[in-house]
Scaffold this active site. Sequence first.
Site, mmCIF file in Angstrom:
data_model
loop_
_atom_site.group_PDB
_atom_site.id
_atom_site.type_symbol
_atom_site.label_atom_id
_atom_site.label_comp_id
_atom_site.label_asym_id
_atom_site.label_seq_id
_atom_site.Cartn_x
_atom_site.Cartn_y
_atom_site.Cartn_z
ATOM 1 N N TYR A 30 87.357 55.853 -11.397
ATOM 2 C CA TYR A 30 85.894 56.546 -11.025
ATOM 3 C C TYR A 30 85.234 56.274 -9.648
ATOM 4 O O TYR A 30 85.442 55.571 -9.083
ATOM 5 C CB TYR A 30 84.977 55.681 -11.955
ATOM 6 C CG TYR A 30 84.453 56.663 -13.349
ATOM 7 C CD1 TYR A 30 85.549 57.346 -13.887
ATOM 8 C CD2 TYR A 30 83.334 57.100 -13.546
ATOM 9 C CE1 TYR A 30 85.340 57.963 -15.314
ATOM 10 C CE2 TYR A 30 83.000 58.038 -14.485
ATOM 11 C CZ TYR A 30 83.971 58.380 -15.192
ATOM 12 O OH TYR A 30 83.775 59.385 -16.411
ATOM 13 N N ASP A 64 82.520 45.397 -11.192
ATOM 14 C CA ASP A 64 83.613 45.942 -10.218
ATOM 15 C C ASP A 64 83.245 45.492 -8.700
ATOM 16 O O ASP A 64 83.979 45.914 -7.921
ATOM 17 C CB ASP A 64 82.842 47.662 -10.265
ATOM 18 C CG ASP A 64 83.842 48.471 -11.460
ATOM 19 O OD1 ASP A 64 84.847 48.020 -11.660
ATOM 20 O OD2 ASP A 64 83.278 49.312 -11.799
#
Length: 777
Positions: free
Chosen positions: A480, A399
Amino acid sequence: MIFPIGLFAFILLLRSSLAVPRVESTAWKRISKSKPQQRTDSWLTTVCVNNHAATITAPKQNVWNSLTDTETAAVTQWLFAQSDLNLTKTSAAGDWDNTVLLVELMYPNKTNALTYIDQNGPEPARFAHVVIAHRASVNPYYADILVGPLPVQNGTTQWENLEYPYTRKTQGRVRNLEASENKLTEWLFTITGSISDITLELWNGTAFGLQNDTISLAGISPFWQDDGRIIGWYTFSNLPTGEFDSASLLPLGLSFKVDITGRDPSEWKLEGWLYNNVFYENTHVFRAAFNSPDFVKLGANVDGSWTSTDQQGPILPRDTSYPPAPVAPTGSRYSVDGEQKYVTWMDFSFYLGFSRDTGLTLYDVRFKGDRILYELGLQEALAHYAGIDPVTSGTAYLDSFSGFGLDSFELLKGYDCPVYATYLNSSAYISETSVPYLNNICLFEFDADFPIQRHTSTKYASSTKNVYFTVRSVSTVGNYDYLFSYSFFLDGSISVEVRASGYIHGAFYAQNDDFGYRIHDYLSGSMHDHVLNFKADFDILGEDNTVQFIRVVPVNRSFTWSGNKARNTMMLERSFLENEDSSRFNWDPNSATQVLVVNTNKKTKFGEFPGYRIAPYTGTAHLTVQDSSNLVNSAQWAGYDLQVTKQHDTEPRSAHPYNLEDVYDPPINFDTFFDGENLTQTDLVVWFNLGMHHLPHTGDLPNTVFTTAHSGIQFIPSNFLSSDASRQTVNQVRVEYSNGNASILKAFGQDNLTCHLDFVPAEIDLSGYRGEPAPNL
């Protein structure tokens, strides 16, 4: 449209039957049974709540502080004046233009930083770390370059390829597999549009890449990079019909495989379709099977109230009344230099840094004036999936590619942090502009729901408030939200915690029970591992430290007093980590081994080594998959709980945001850090992993919750001080009693609360919330 599906994947009360009046004095006080103390209403005349932290001046310039807007603008202007870079503004750029992706501070190396901080040497020169997307080539690449020194001046400012922090020496370059993103999007929709008759019959929807589409696409990350070919898999999902971000809950079970090697769309190929676990080698074969009478048509995941995060169902009993509200009755008890981002609380102090890739990092963390950690912060976050279908099986997000700093938006006051918290800003480079990220870091004290100390005897009861201090940020990467908390405690301990919440990345349910629960009509809660890597550069009473292991082991041993009869008991085994050949390891079962960073040159007066223990706080995890087919060499940090290396200025990061662009030969291969170096009394870095083995269940709908998706680690003083440091706090009490009556109450110097508490209701005014920042294009 194509949706990138990102990582989603995180006052124990002293009770008594007696009513003990409030004590105004800080000394011993005898309590009169006949005349309890009374307080007049004069205390209501003063309002003492002050949410602003005390302002201080940092002892040194924050050498990790972000570039100013002026510095960023000057560097950007200078870059566009360099003809050899051939740059185009982002707003005007196409797939074949070079653009600037990043301009931010290049953190100084530790050697130079400590020469300045500890030895009053020169302040390290400031340089800009710049990332350029070179797309004007058949072989596009990302380039890390160094620009400086700053401020920008003609004749002195130059640029050079940034190689030294990375393990592969290729002029700071890594290939760019996304350079033809616009053309790829167009090409993918020609494929999905070519079967619109099938998608209409299956789901009453189409995917042409138009505004009225009802179906989206999601692809694997990283691309498969085998045998010199670049292979992608894409799957259909329903688009949300409401206002919620629920696309990742709506997979439809049809996927297709493409070969997208090179930059010429005419050479790209559709290589097959997958439906109901049957692979069809081309569209003709798939269409023929679809039109056959025995073709089984599966159901669909359809949006509805089940994906809404708003309040639903009967309101809980008495829930409309205000919940308990934390307050800071006498204002903040910590101090901040907002410009330098320097913070002090009790006996702790530290500086803050903030970067695009990793977000918040703490530097020069000190306790009682002694540095404990030079650096503490996130390095990378991985979500590795498994499944029966190629998209779920082929997904392993790293990420930092999206950017934890770039995705760190404004915090919701009163929800993400207490209302009384202090909020700091950061900035990010977006499209030739330094964009302010307002209120995306918070600082606050909090009283835990249990005391830090208590004891009751037959004569007295004592208890000490467990007040701690937290620095927090939240990064929303894809589906998320990751909540990062760094907390400091009165006993000198430090905790690092991450929590995750948001929409899961579900898989279409097609008899795939080996890879997850069935949690909705046609939805599998696809299993995955979250692993988040952190760097902790310890400096315990100096830069030279050693890792010590204290093991609790069962033994059968006789003693001088046991009459030569052996007894089954336990004992300690002490050892040291000697070199990098054995410096990658996991937590022992039964927490049998304590891991400490100690300074063996600084013994206590009792002969023990002072240090800090590293201990799992809750729910740590490392990657289950071994030799990942998706990641290959791009996330070699993920396989262990703890890894220790000798500190090198040339090894500042365990990961690179573009590691997924070349998984076989990534810019940083963490394995190369381990070359057998001696680890005895030298400068050590501990790389630790937090995370969770996430098996989503029905309770993850609509969102995973922070209470369960939680992982943390603690650094705990071990023989570091002569006694418990929390004894210094005045926020404690001792009550003596006899014959069933409290007789003497001792307080220790708390200020008398003689002012009105300005109550801020739980539902504070959030009408000014700005959310995600955007540049002025």
